[in-house]
Design an enzyme around this catalytic site. Structure first.
Site, short mmCIF file in Angstrom:
data_model
loop_
_atom_site.label_atom_id
_atom_site.label_comp_id
_atom_site.label_asym_id
_atom_site.label_seq_id
_atom_site.Cartn_x
_atom_site.Cartn_y
_atom_site.Cartn_z
N ASP A 280 0.82 -1.20 0.00
CA ASP A 280 0.00 0.00 0.00
C ASP A 280 0.86 1.26 0.00
O ASP A 280 2.03 1.25 0.36
CB ASP A 280 -0.92 -0.01 1.23
CG ASP A 280 -2.20 0.78 1.01
OD1 ASP A 280 -2.35 1.38 -0.08
OD2 ASP A 280 -3.05 0.80 1.92
N ASP B 141 -8.67 4.06 -3.82
CA ASP B 141 -9.77 4.26 -2.88
C ASP B 141 -11.00 4.84 -3.57
O ASP B 141 -11.26 6.05 -3.53
CB ASP B 141 -9.32 5.19 -1.74
CG ASP B 141 -8.18 4.59 -0.93
OD1 ASP B 141 -7.98 3.36 -1.02
OD2 ASP B 141 -7.49 5.34 -0.22
N GLU C 121 3.26 6.62 -2.70
CA GLU C 121 3.17 7.80 -3.56
C GLU C 121 3.81 9.04 -2.95
O GLU C 121 3.82 10.11 -3.58
CB GLU C 121 1.70 8.12 -3.88
CG GLU C 121 0.91 6.97 -4.48
CD GLU C 121 0.16 6.14 -3.44
OE1 GLU C 121 -0.62 5.28 -3.84
OE2 GLU C 121 0.38 6.38 -2.23
#
Length: 799
Positions: free
Chosen positions: A477, A541, A480
């Site tokens: 996860d 998301d 970024e």
């Protein structure tokens, strides 16, 4: 009194807004931490100096090396009828001493030939004292050069190279590089200032900018766009599918949703409907203006001080094959990964994990993976690679028991460590984190520096410890937020390392997984060019809305056109509890994606919705599991050819003009067409490419063109290409219990069709096998079976 009440209410509202997590996200286009860097602004700043590529001053046809002369320009302003105009004009040098610097520099240019379809063009804005020896984005670190595949000839005004698939002209003055297909059609060309004299719109040609602020330089590679040309790709972009007329900022970003212009998965690659693709071989920020500012100009604004561009000639399949030959094709994931993944935010304990496994089998929801998200540590979100001993008294036995029942375990983790994390001091003591210019941390958190081999070794040891306990796969996860101004072990700043961070991160997890488990599999959110080598990635998301469901498809199609074979998304959306009517329609969409996971705000488990929903979800899941032989074979072929499992219609039908216009349906593999329901309806308009198509659920037959088609019992439209024998397997509750020794070929054939083919790849096989069946009375007989002795094949004509 009324004013006092209003003030009080306003204060309560503002307090709730500020402290409610769901109201907090990064504001786009604001100058805040980790906001995407739009390089195009530097090319519009009239304080900067610009250098336009003008003429080829030297060239050696044998080596493909030469020099380009650049002319110096500044923007000049002019007020006219209450408007301030700007136009670039030639200016003299402004350096002193005047004897030391060139007003019109002559700088290196090179052309190379990677294959008979792939051309590499390199230019630089200045000397390169620290060139990269190997590139992480290229599968072998360097690109091959095969000049023998292209025949050279001298032409009037320049040079020409020709292969069996196209040609390239390099014109001396004005300097142009023109790329043609095998028929002689111009695909695209560099833009020279002389090409732009017929417009009042000040448009930059092929050039570079020198910033007034610090004398740094960035290239602006300007190429032509032709009328009706369409552009696709650039990674997982959720905006309109066709990028023509858009400005795309390629900067890895926590997009905080999927209905905005920023991207978790930017990829510096795109393809054109004219028959070519482009890979911008850079990790700096890149902004591409695909005719947004000036309709006929494709402006690639590259943060780097050189331009390294690969051009691929051919139809979409050719372009994807060539691009992934260069940057890597996806590894083939294990069979069990194609099963259903059950998740939510989050299962907090061994007890919860065992209960959900029990309920999945109780309610007969075929499943292969249970995912534990952010709550398996002592403190939720505080990743220290250790199961909470209070809530997971025997995690190793839990995973062993789950695996016996056909469940693999996936664990969440991330590469950021808050000061309260038990590993924080160790990370700092061992110098494993990205630093700032003083040697401190750029952020409050320690961000692992994957450009440091010692960091990778330390990190992989943490994952190995969990693999040893029985974990099967990790959720990779975030990734970024690599500091743009950070100083990395590689010796470069985040300007060059930020976009590479997801690739390094993906690679570190995938390689330890391959070493310890024997397969390459991750579940990642962020990417860059080359990340497709390390499947798989999911769509971020998503909001729990119809619009998000539709945007998810556009993002997945765009990522597939950027070299990624495998992709998934959170079924039902992520951000809030999924409305039942949305979840019902989203589930079959997920089932017809390469991989499928339900995840997000609870509840997510289908038995926690209505009885009708549970039955509908089960039917969609059963449909996928029975189709597993088709899915598995298509996955194998996709991984070998660099094709997406979920592919835009034009990938298979490049000569169908209508196929280039559709972004709300797709091909699942080569033979199944899927049209999800993005609204609460029972039918929808569906475009069918050339040929005959048969409804998978209702068995109705359709010809090419537009049709209004009713969904079947499972709320989705699924059609099969005429002449396809779809391999099916007996339903099992996990892939572990599937019997591959007996398959049924369900033949989708119209009355006039006399033969059909099936593709099968066995779990222990080494190649995709093609099986042929021929019509014999009221059924089809197997006429060619390379699986004889391994698998018994039964045929069933669907009509």
């Amino acid at each position: 009194m009324r004013n006092a009440q209003l003030k009080a209410l306003f204060s309560i509202f503002m307090f709730g807004f500020l402290v409610t997590p769901k109201a907090s996200a990064q504001i786009q286009n604001a100058d805040v931490l980790n906001a995407p860097i739009d390089i195009s602004k530097d090319f519009q700043n009239y304080m900067n100096t610009f250098y336009f590529a003008d003429e080829l001053t030297a060239f050696d046809p044998a080596t493909g090396k030469g020099t380009i002369k650049y002319l110096r320009y500044n923007y000049k302003t002019r007020q006219a009828f209450n408007n301030m105009m700007m136009k670039p004009e030639v200016v003299p040098a402004n350096e002193f001493p005047t004897t030391e610097y060139q007003a019109s520099p002559e700088l290196p240019f090179q052309i190379q030939f990677v294959s008979d379809r792939t051309i590499r063009i390199k230019t630089t804005s200045g000397p390169q004292f620290h060139p990269e020896k190997e590139s992480l984005m290229l599968i072998n670190g360097v690109a091959p050069n095969h000049p023998e595949l292209w025949k050279y000839s001298k032409i009037e005004g320049g040079h020409k190279y020709t292969s069996k698939h196209g040609s390239v002209e390099i014109l001396t003055k004005p300097w142009h590089v023109k790329i043609y297909d095998e028929t002689g059609k111009l695909l695209t060309s560099t833009l020279h200032d002389s090409d732009l004299q017929n417009t009042y719109t000040p448009t930059l040609p092929f050039s570079y900018v020198r910033r007034n602020s610090d004398y740094s330089r960035s290239m602006g590679a300007a190429f032509s766009l032709e009328p009706d040309e369409k552009i696709f790709g650039c990674g997982e972009s959720f905006t309109q599918f066709n990028k023509r007329g858009q400005k795309v900022v390629l900067w890895t970003d926590d997009a905080n949703g999927i209905q905005n212009e920023t991207m978790y998965k930017p990829v510096p690659f795109y393809m054109s409907s004219r028959g070519y693709g482009v890979f911008m071989h850079h990790s700096t920020p890149i902004t591409v203006d695909f005719g947004k500012y000036y309709a006929s100009a494709n402006e690639m604004y590259i943060g780097d001080d050189e331009a390294d561009l690969f051009f691929f000639i051919g139809e979409p399949k050719d372009v994807l094959d060539q691009y992934t030959d260069l940057t890597g094709k996806a590894a083939m994931p294990p069979l069990w990964s194609f099963g259903f993944w059950m998740s939510r935010i989050t299962y907090f304990s061994e007890k919860e994990g065992r209960q959900v496994a029990k309920d999945l089998r109780k309610y007969k929801i075929p499943t292969d993976v249970i995912h534990f998200d952010t709550g398996w540590f002592d403190v939720d979100w505080r990743n220290n690679y250790e199961f909470s001993k209070d809530r997971f008294p025997d995690a190793q036995k839990m995973m062993s028991d789950l695996k016996d029942d056909g469940f693999h375990v996936c664990l969440w983790q991330l590469p950021y460590f808050s000061p309260k994390n038990t590993l924080f001091n160790e990370i700092m003591d061992k110098n494993l984190a990205v630093r700032d210019r003083k040697g401190n941390l750029p952020y409050e958190d320690a961000v692992l520096d994957f450009s440091n081999p010692e960091t990778v070794t330390w990190y992989q040891a943490k994952l190995k410890h969990l693999f040893d306990q029985g974990v099967s796969v990790f959720k990779v996860d975030f990734g970024e937020a690599a500091p743009p101004d950070g100083i990395y072990h590689s010796g470069r700043t985040g300007f060059y390392e930020h976009n590479l961070y997801p690739l390094r991160y993906n690679k570190a997890v995938a390689e330890i997984t391959q070493k310890e488990k024997g397969y390459t599999l991750i579940w990642a959110r962020s990417t860059w060019a080359g990340s497709q080598r390390y499947p798989l990635h999911w769509g971020g998301d998503a909001e729990t809305t119809n619009g998000a469901m539709s945007a998810e498809l556009r993002g997945g199609l765009s990522l597939g056109l950027s070299g990624f074979s495998f992709w998934s998304h959170d079924v039902g959306g992520f951000a809030t509890k999924s409305p039942e009517n949305l979840y019902r329609r989203w589930a079959p969409f997920g089932m017809f994606t390469s991989h499928v996971r339900s995840h997000g705000e609870p509840p997510r488990e289908p038995w926690l919705y209505s009885k009708d929903f549970l039955e509908g979800f089960r039917k969609a899941d059963n449909m996928r599991y029975e189709l597993m032989p088709y899915i598995y074979a298509q996955a194998k072929e996709s991984s070998q050819k660099g094709l997406p499992m979920m592919r835009a219609l034009f990938v298979e039908y490049p000569n169908d003009p209508g196929a280039w216009l559709v972004d709300n349906e797709y091909l699942f593999g080569s033979s199944i067409l899927v049209a999800p329901l993005f609204e609460e309806v029972t039918e929808r308009d569906v475009y069918l490419p050339e040929g005959t198509w048969i409804d998978y659920q209702t068995k109705k037959v359709y010809q090419s063109g537009w049709h209004k088609i009713k969904a079947g019992e499972v709320p989705i439209v699924v059609l099969v290409k005429d002449g396809t024998a779809l391999p099916h397997i007996a339903l099992a509750q996990s892939t572990k219990d599937m019997d591959w020794s007996k398959l049924t070929l369900k033949v989708y054939a119209s009355d006039k069709t006399t033969s059909a083919t099936a593709k099968v790849f066995l779990p222990d096989g080494d190649a995709v096998q093609e099986i042929k069946v021929t019509k014999n009375g009221n059924n089809f007989d197997v006429t060619s079976n390379p699986l004889k002795g391994k698998t018994t094949l039964k045929t069933e004509w669907i009509k």
